[in-house]
Design a protein around this motif. Structure first.
Motif, PDB file in Angstrom:
ATOM      1  N   GLU A 105      43.087  43.400  44.133  1.00 43.29           N
ATOM      2  CA  GLU A 105      42.337  44.209  45.478  1.00 43.29           C
ATOM      3  C   GLU A 105      42.927  43.480  46.600  1.00 43.29           C
ATOM      4  OE1 GLU A 105      38.143  43.150  45.368  1.00 43.29           O
ATOM      5  OE2 GLU A 105      37.788  43.682  43.046  1.00 43.29           O
ATOM      6  N   LEU A 106      43.577  42.348  46.757  1.00 40.74           N
ATOM      7  CA  LEU A 106      44.078  41.764  48.065  1.00 40.74           C
ATOM      8  C   LEU A 106      45.336  42.522  48.147  1.00 40.74           C
ATOM      9  CD1 LEU A 106      44.234  39.751  50.365  1.00 40.74           C
ATOM     10  CD2 LEU A 106      45.136  38.116  48.674  1.00 40.74           C
ATOM     11  N   PHE A 697      36.538  32.724  50.963  1.00 40.94           N
ATOM     12  CA  PHE A 697      35.625  34.189  50.346  1.00 40.94           C
ATOM     13  C   PHE A 697      35.657  34.019  48.991  1.00 40.94           C
ATOM     14  CE2 PHE A 697      38.030  34.702  54.510  1.00 40.94           C
ATOM     15  CZ  PHE A 697      37.197  35.562  55.135  1.00 40.94           C
ATOM     16  N   SER A 698      34.653  34.470  48.436  1.00 36.58           N
ATOM     17  CA  SER A 698      34.437  34.653  46.978  1.00 36.58           C
ATOM     18  C   SER A 698      35.285  35.667  46.352  1.00 36.58           C
ATOM     19  CB  SER A 698      33.071  34.975  46.693  1.00 36.58           C
ATOM     20  OG  SER A 698      32.711  36.183  46.813  1.00 36.58           O
ATOM     21  N   HIS A 699      35.680  35.783  45.133  1.00 29.97           N
ATOM     22  CA  HIS A 699      36.604  36.729  44.368  1.00 29.97           C
ATOM     23  C   HIS A 699      35.843  38.248  44.590  1.00 29.97           C
ATOM     24  CE1 HIS A 699      34.170  37.614  40.767  1.00 29.97           C
ATOM     25  NE2 HIS A 699      33.759  36.230  41.002  1.00 29.97           N
ATOM     26  N   GLU A 700      34.562  38.242  44.735  1.00 32.14           N
ATOM     27  CA  GLU A 700      33.657  39.445  45.090  1.00 32.14           C
ATOM     28  C   GLU A 700      33.641  40.109  46.630  1.00 32.14           C
ATOM     29  OE1 GLU A 700      30.081  38.590  43.767  1.00 32.14           O
ATOM     30  OE2 GLU A 700      30.584  39.427  41.614  1.00 32.14           O
ATOM     31  N   GLN A 704      36.337  41.648  52.561  1.00 25.68           N
ATOM     32  CA  GLN A 704      36.098  40.980  53.827  1.00 25.68           C
ATOM     33  C   GLN A 704      37.413  40.110  54.266  1.00 25.68           C
ATOM     34  OE1 GLN A 704      32.279  38.714  53.857  1.00 25.68           O
ATOM     35  NE2 GLN A 704      31.603  40.314  52.509  1.00 25.68           N
ATOM     36  N   LEU A 705      38.201  39.729  53.015  1.00 25.74           N
ATOM     37  CA  LEU A 705      39.455  38.746  53.509  1.00 25.74           C
ATOM     38  C   LEU A 705      40.472  39.794  54.085  1.00 25.74           C
ATOM     39  CD1 LEU A 705      41.239  36.539  53.370  1.00 25.74           C
ATOM     40  CD2 LEU A 705      41.518  37.007  50.977  1.00 25.74           C
ATOM     41  N   VAL A 706      40.604  41.146  53.281  1.00 26.84           N
ATOM     42  CA  VAL A 706      41.550  41.832  53.941  1.00 26.84           C
ATOM     43  C   VAL A 706      41.178  42.253  55.469  1.00 26.84           C
ATOM     44  CG1 VAL A 706      42.450  44.383  53.689  1.00 26.84           C
ATOM     45  CG2 VAL A 706      42.178  42.835  51.778  1.00 26.84           C
TER      46      VAL A 706
END
Length: 757
Positions: A105-106, A697-700, A704-706
């Motif tokens: 995802e990242l 950030f959680s893996h879910e 939001q990290l992006v």
């Protein structure tokens, strides 16, 4: 945004205007020398073109374009490839699976941001390395295999991976459990460095934190490494059960036999209920030994719900089960060197259980000594009487002893000053049991000093001769008679009246003068032996320890009706039968032989796994100690599992049989013994750089990290000015030159053609 500009030569507009006026003046005043209007127009036009190009080069017109965009930078992502990532994360998947999903995802998210940011992907365990590509599928074909986790190594490598480019940020994924030794401040020091540089650290904690529900564990500990048992005997299996987070939970514990073919049989089972949140319970289960053979004895506890570490749910002991066994009672009156060495020799053999009782002569006032129920049928298999007067045991107990021998027990009396007829046994119930004749008149008082009477003793030195072949006297060597005659001489011996003349009585050893030294016989269903000497300890002292051990073992086995081959054998010893895969475990093997003329036998060592794959051990050291050839070495680094160490002669044609010894390599790596994740630590690391956008950030929450990375890139935007001036680049410069030269050349060519030059 764009704008027009001029940059005249010498940065002076005045100079540029003056030069331009001079050029115009020349064009106006210097006219072509022709009256033809057409020719005149062509020549003036070409001169104006050249003049115009010259003025462009003088004024250098151009334009400026101003734009805002992020500067070039590198985003470094570090993923955890240690073995702890194989632990469950939740009911859906393990930690590694969730980390793979988070990376995909990242990678997809940052690919759509801007081309000025490059992405570098690292993997880390106890060290960090960069992967060849940072594609979303980069982790699909990888597995977590690292034995330790070093977060500081990952963070340091992330900085180095930028290779001099500005860092857009660092993303650190993993369970946060630091298992490698910490050097200094560890990852916190690197996070402080990032803070100083204004670089955000984003962490993605994966795995459950510690807690009562996630800290449930049941394990087996303190089980002995090995047992030596006799078939059908009952014995106690003692061990400990460690319980954590299981208060009120019923935990089944079982003992299981595993034979050489892998067949499994449950030997005992018990339900255990934990009373406290954390406790260690000692347990003892009574088990019956199976048929003779080599076994693994597994003590196991079933995995409980929520238990992360299951490698400690089972512990193994290695068991050799022998046919029958021997329980020996050794009664001694005078503490001599013989009893010291004899006890040591017999206790060396795992199938012989020795009980020793000393009855000193200064207790004569209390004779006979009560010896409990030791002479009852079945209590002991062999009775050894040393230099002990008959009165010390008493008539009633000797009567019980005679009855036990008649029912199958073995009896041997050693040489000494106060046994046989000198010790009063001629008038005891053992007179009919022992295989030698005795004379009651030769009785010597326990206080008498006349113990050196030549009627009772054969003075030394005595050379022992073998009078006949027998399992007891077969102590190895190519020539048994030569082996016996080569043994150190004895210091003396009892002088027997003579052997009994009855079936089964045999003289096995004698002096050069034919005086009997070892006489054997039978009494009822039992076997008896009369030994005239008590100084065989000299064999051991003078380097013939193996001959000493073999003689006494052969005698014990004969009394048990279990004669065995006494040929050359290999004995193997391991530092431990159950050890961790990271430890160095040594082994030693010796070739036992009593032959006088020994040939050097090269011993080889190899390890055999459960699939019969062989690993040769080449780094070994050979030596000869006390006449015994030996080899020593270290077990190589092996993955967890069950193995056999095999020691044998290098020559396949040798008559010496190889020997094997089973052992277990267990997984005790810190990585697998620390199952709990530490997301709090990763959050603390990210918190250090919060002033620059750092966060966890959680893996879910990868979307939001992006978004946070995109915001950070937007904040990093700066004005970018692009200025293009005529003549600054090779293309425009050469174009002006060609046009200028072309105009003047054409003007000159026309004037020549028209005859104006």
């Amino acid at each position: 945004m764009s704008s027009f500009l001029i940059e005249p030569i010498y940065d002076s507009v005045a100079v540029a205007v003056l030069v331009s006026l001079l050029v115009v003046a020349v064009l106006v005043l210097v006219t072509p020398p022709t009256d033809n209007p057409k020719q005149r127009r062509w020549l003036i036009g070409l001169r104006f073109v050249a003049a115009f190009i010259l003025m462009l080069a003088i004024f250098r017109p151009g334009f400026v374009q101003t734009d805002t965009r992020p500067a070039e930078a590198t985003l470094v992502v570090a993923v955890d490839t240690s073995r702890s990532m194989t632990f469950p994360d939740d009911d859906r998947a393990d930690r590694w699976t969730h980390q793979q999903q988070a990376w995909r995802e990242l990678a997809d998210g940052v690919a759509s941001l801007d081309e000025s940011m490059s992405v570098r992907l690292l993997e880390y365990d106890k060290a960090a390395t960069e992967l060849d590509n940072a594609l979303p599928t980069a982790l699909d074909d990888r597995t977590p295999e690292g034995d330790l986790t070093d977060l500081a190594s990952a963070a340091t490598a992330a900085i180095a991976a930028a290779q001099g480019q500005p860092l857009a940020g660092v993303v650190l994924m993993g369970d946060g459990a630091q298992t490698a030794p910490i050097d200094g401040a560890g990852a916190e020091r690197v996070a402080q460095t990032l803070k100083t540089w204004g670089v955000p650290l984003w962490t993605v904690p994966i795995g459950p934190a510690g807690g009562q529900a996630a800290n449930r564990d049941a394990g087996i500990d303190a089980l002995p490494e090995s047992y030596q048992l006799f078939a059908k005997n009952e014995f106690d299996v003692n061990f400990q059960v460690q319980l954590r987070g299981l208060a009120g939970t019923e935990v089944p514990v079982r003992v299981r036999w595993i034979d050489e073919k892998g067949n499994s049989t449950v030997a005992a089972e018990r339900q255990l209920v934990a009373e406290k949140a954390s406790e260690v319970q000692g347990m003892s289960l009574q088990v019956v030994a199976p048929a003779p053979g080599v076994y693994r004895l597994n003590v196991e506890v079933d995995p409980v719900e929520g238990e992360l570490v299951t490698s400690n749910n089972l512990q193994t002991a290695f068991v050799n089960v022998r046919e029958g066994g021997g329980r020996i009672l050794y009664l001694e009156g005078t503490p001599r060197l013989e009893q010291t060495f004899l006890r040591a020799a017999l206790r060396r053999f795992p199938d012989l259980d020795l009980t020793y009782q000393w009855i000193p002569s200064d207790t004569a006032a209390r004779w006979p000594i009560g010896l409990r129920d030791w002479f009852q049928k079945g209590k002991f298999d062999i009775y050894i009487i040393g230099d002990l007067d008959a009165d010390a045991i008493g008539r009633e107990q000797l009567k019980q002893l005679a009855q036990s021998v008649s029912e199958g027990a073995g009896l041997v009396m050693l040489g000494g000053y106060h046994n046989y007829d000198a010790g009063g046994y001629a008038n005891s119930p053992l007179a009919d049991v022992l295989p030698v004749q005795m004379d009651a008149s030769r009785r010597v008082s326990i206080q008498s000093d006349d113990v050196g009477d030549r009627r009772l003793q054969i003075p030394g030195p005595i050379t022992v001769n073998r009078s006949r072949s027998h399992p007891i006297t077969n102590i190895g060597g190519g020539d048994p008679d030569k082996t016996w005659s080569s043994l150190p001489s004895l210091l003396g011996a009892n002088r027997f009246v003579g052997p009994k003349v009855s079936p089964g009585v045999q003289v096995l050893l004698e002096t050069a003068d034919k005086d009997p030294l070892l006489v054997v016989g039978e009494y009822g269903r039992g076997r008896t032996a009369a030994v005239a000497f008590d100084s065989t300890w000299r064999w051991w002292r003078e380097g013939r320890s193996e001959a000493y051990r073999r003689f006494w073992r052969q005698l014990a086995l004969w009394l048990l009706s279990r004669e065995e081959d006494s040929g050359d054998r290999i004995f193997i010893e391991l530092d431990s039968r159950r050890f961790a895969n990271e430890s160095e475990t040594g082994f030693r093997a010796r070739l036992s032989s009593v032959a006088d003329e020994r040939t050097t036998v090269k011993l080889t060592a190899e390890v055999i796994d459960e699939n019969n794959r062989v690993t040769a051990i080449t780094d070994t050291a050979s030596s000869t100690v006390a006449g015994e050839q030996s080899v020593a070495g270290t077990i190589p680094n092996l993955p967890p599992g069950y193995y056999r160490l095999k020691i044998g002669p290098a020559d396949n044609d040798s008559q010496i049989k190889p020997e094997t010894l089973a052992f277990q390599v267990i997984d005790q790596s810190r990585e697998m013994l620390m199952p709990m994740a530490d997301p709090g630590y990763l959050r603390q690391l990210a918190e250090i750089t919060k002033d620059h956008g750092g966060a966890a950030f959680s893996h879910e929450e990868i979307d939001q990290l992006v978004q946070r990375i995109a915001e950070r890139r937007h904040q990093a935007e700066a004005p970018v000015v692009e200025k293009r001036t005529l003549g600054d680049d090779p293309i425009s410069g050469w174009l002006l030159f060609v046009l200028f030269a072309g105009a003047l050349s054409t003007e000159w060519y026309l004037r020549r053609r028209w005859g104006l030059v």
